[in-house]
Design a protein around this motif. Structure first.
Motif, short mmCIF file in Angstrom:
data_model
loop_
_atom_site.label_atom_id
_atom_site.label_comp_id
_atom_site.label_asym_id
_atom_site.label_seq_id
_atom_site.Cartn_x
_atom_site.Cartn_y
_atom_site.Cartn_z
N PRO A 114 4.01 7.47 -4.97
CA PRO A 114 4.12 8.40 -6.10
C PRO A 114 3.12 9.56 -6.00
N ALA A 115 1.88 9.26 -5.70
CA ALA A 115 0.86 10.31 -5.65
C ALA A 115 0.88 11.08 -4.33
N HIS A 116 1.47 10.47 -3.29
CA HIS A 116 1.54 11.11 -1.98
C HIS A 116 2.97 11.02 -1.46
N PRO A 117 3.86 11.84 -1.98
CA PRO A 117 5.29 11.71 -1.69
C PRO A 117 5.61 11.86 -0.20
N ASP A 118 4.75 12.54 0.52
CA ASP A 118 5.04 12.74 1.94
C ASP A 118 4.37 11.70 2.83
N LEU A 119 3.81 10.67 2.23
CA LEU A 119 3.19 9.60 3.02
C LEU A 119 4.25 8.85 3.80
N SER A 120 3.93 8.48 5.01
CA SER A 120 4.89 7.70 5.81
C SER A 120 4.30 6.34 6.14
N LEU A 121 5.20 5.37 6.27
CA LEU A 121 4.77 4.00 6.53
C LEU A 121 4.01 3.90 7.84
N GLY A 122 4.40 4.72 8.81
CA GLY A 122 3.69 4.73 10.09
C GLY A 122 2.22 5.07 9.93
N THR A 123 1.92 5.98 9.05
CA THR A 123 0.54 6.36 8.79
C THR A 123 -0.24 5.20 8.17
N ILE A 140 0.84 -1.20 0.00
CA ILE A 140 0.00 0.00 0.00
C ILE A 140 0.87 1.25 0.00
N TYR A 141 1.90 1.22 0.82
CA TYR A 141 2.82 2.35 0.91
C TYR A 141 3.48 2.63 -0.44
N GLN A 142 4.04 1.59 -1.06
CA GLN A 142 4.69 1.74 -2.37
C GLN A 142 3.70 2.23 -3.41
N ARG A 143 2.50 1.71 -3.34
CA ARG A 143 1.47 2.07 -4.30
C ARG A 143 1.10 3.55 -4.21
N LEU A 144 1.01 4.07 -2.99
CA LEU A 144 0.54 5.45 -2.81
C LEU A 144 1.67 6.48 -2.84
#
Lengths: 134, 134
Positions: free
Chosen positions: A36-45, A30-34
Motif C-alpha cells: 500500500p505505501a510502496h505500490p511499485d515494490l516488487s517481491l524480488g526486491t 512483508i510484501y503485502q504489508r508494504l
DNA sequence: TTCGTTGCAAACATTTTGCAGTTTC
DNA sequence: GAAACTGCAAAATGTTTGCAACGAA
C-alpha cells in the motif's frame, strides 16, 4: 574489495517491517504489508533484501512453515514455538537451555558447532480454544 | 470409515530405502536410489508415499536443507546436526536434553506442546578438513 | 469388481535471476 | 558517471494433483 552499500528507501522499509512485528513474517507478508505505501515494490526486491540482511547478520531465518521461510530481526539466541494448526511462530525468551550444549556436541562428535535451534511444536492458545468449542 | 491400505511394491521399496541409510534422505535422493531397480518409478509416487508414511507416523521430517525436506525413519526423539557447507544431516543420540522441557514451555506460556526439535548447525568433519587444506 | 496405487504431465508455490532503467553517492 | 539498487517477467526449484491405467484383495 568489498562492495559499497548504498541507502535505499525500500530496504529501510523492509527492515522496518520486520522489526515492527513479533510474528516472524514471511517474504510475502512483508510484501503485502508494504505494498500500500510502496505500490511499485516488487517481491524480488523483498527477497533480495531478506538475503542481504541475512548475509549481514541483521536478521535470521528461524523456521520454514508450510514451505515459507520465516524471519526474525532479533538475532540474539532464543527459542521458538510453532503452532502446527495456524503456523504461528512465537518467541520463547524464558526457556533456559544449557549454554554448554554446543560445546558438548562439539566434543562428543568432533563437529564444529556454530549455533543451535530449539523449536517446540504444538497448538497455540487460540487454536486450542477453537478446537474445544467444536 | 477408514480407507483400506493395500500392499505395494513401490511403497515397500521407498520405506526400505529410507530405513537403509542414516543420511536422512530427500525425496529426490530416494527417487534416484530406486530408479535403477524400478525404472517406471515416478517422483510423484515417492512424494505420495513420503506423505503417507508421515501421516502414519512411520517416518518424520527432521529438517529442510537447501529447500529440500529431509526424512528419518527413526521416529524416537533424538537431535540432529546440519552441516551448513555440504548439507549433511547427522544423528546425535548422545546429547541429553532436559526431558521436562516441553512441560516447562507448556506451563510458562500456556501452550500445548507436543514435541520439540533441537538442531545444531556448523561444519562437519569432512568439510572442516577440506577448508584447512586450502 | 472395487478402489487403492501408480505414471505421467500439468499445475502450483516459493524463491532466484537476467536485464534494462533508476537512484545513490 | 560508476555501480548499487529496483521492477518486471521469466526461470528455476521442490512439491502437489488430476486423470486414466494398473494392481491387490
Amino acid at each position: 574489495m568489498e562492495r559499497t552499500i548504498r541507502y535505499s528507501k525500500k530496504r529501510e522499509a523492509i527492515l522496518e517491517a520486520i522489526c515492527s512485528t513479533h510474528i516472524h513474517p514471511s517474504a510475502d507478508w512483508i510484501y503485502q504489508r508494504l505494498k500500500p505505501a510502496h505500490p511499485d515494490l516488487s517481491l524480488g526486491t523483498v527477497y533480495r533484501n531478506l538475503n542481504f540482511f541475512r548475509e549481514q547478520g541483521t536478521i535470521q531465518c528461524v523456521a520454514v512453515v508450510n514451505g515459507q521461510e520465516r524471519f526474525d530481526a532479533d538475532v540474539r539466541p532464543h527459542n521458538h514455538f510453532i503452532c502446527d494448526h495456524c503456523g504461528a511462530v512465537i518467541d520463547l525468551h524464558q526457556i533456559p537451555v544449557d549454554a554448554g550444549l554446543d560445546r558438548q556436541v562439539s566434543e562428543k562428535y568432533g563437529l564444529q558447532v556454530h549455533h543451535h535451534d530449539l523449536v517446540f511444536h504444538g497448538t497455540c492458545t487460540g487454536c486450542g480454544e477453537k478446537s474445544q468449542i467444536s
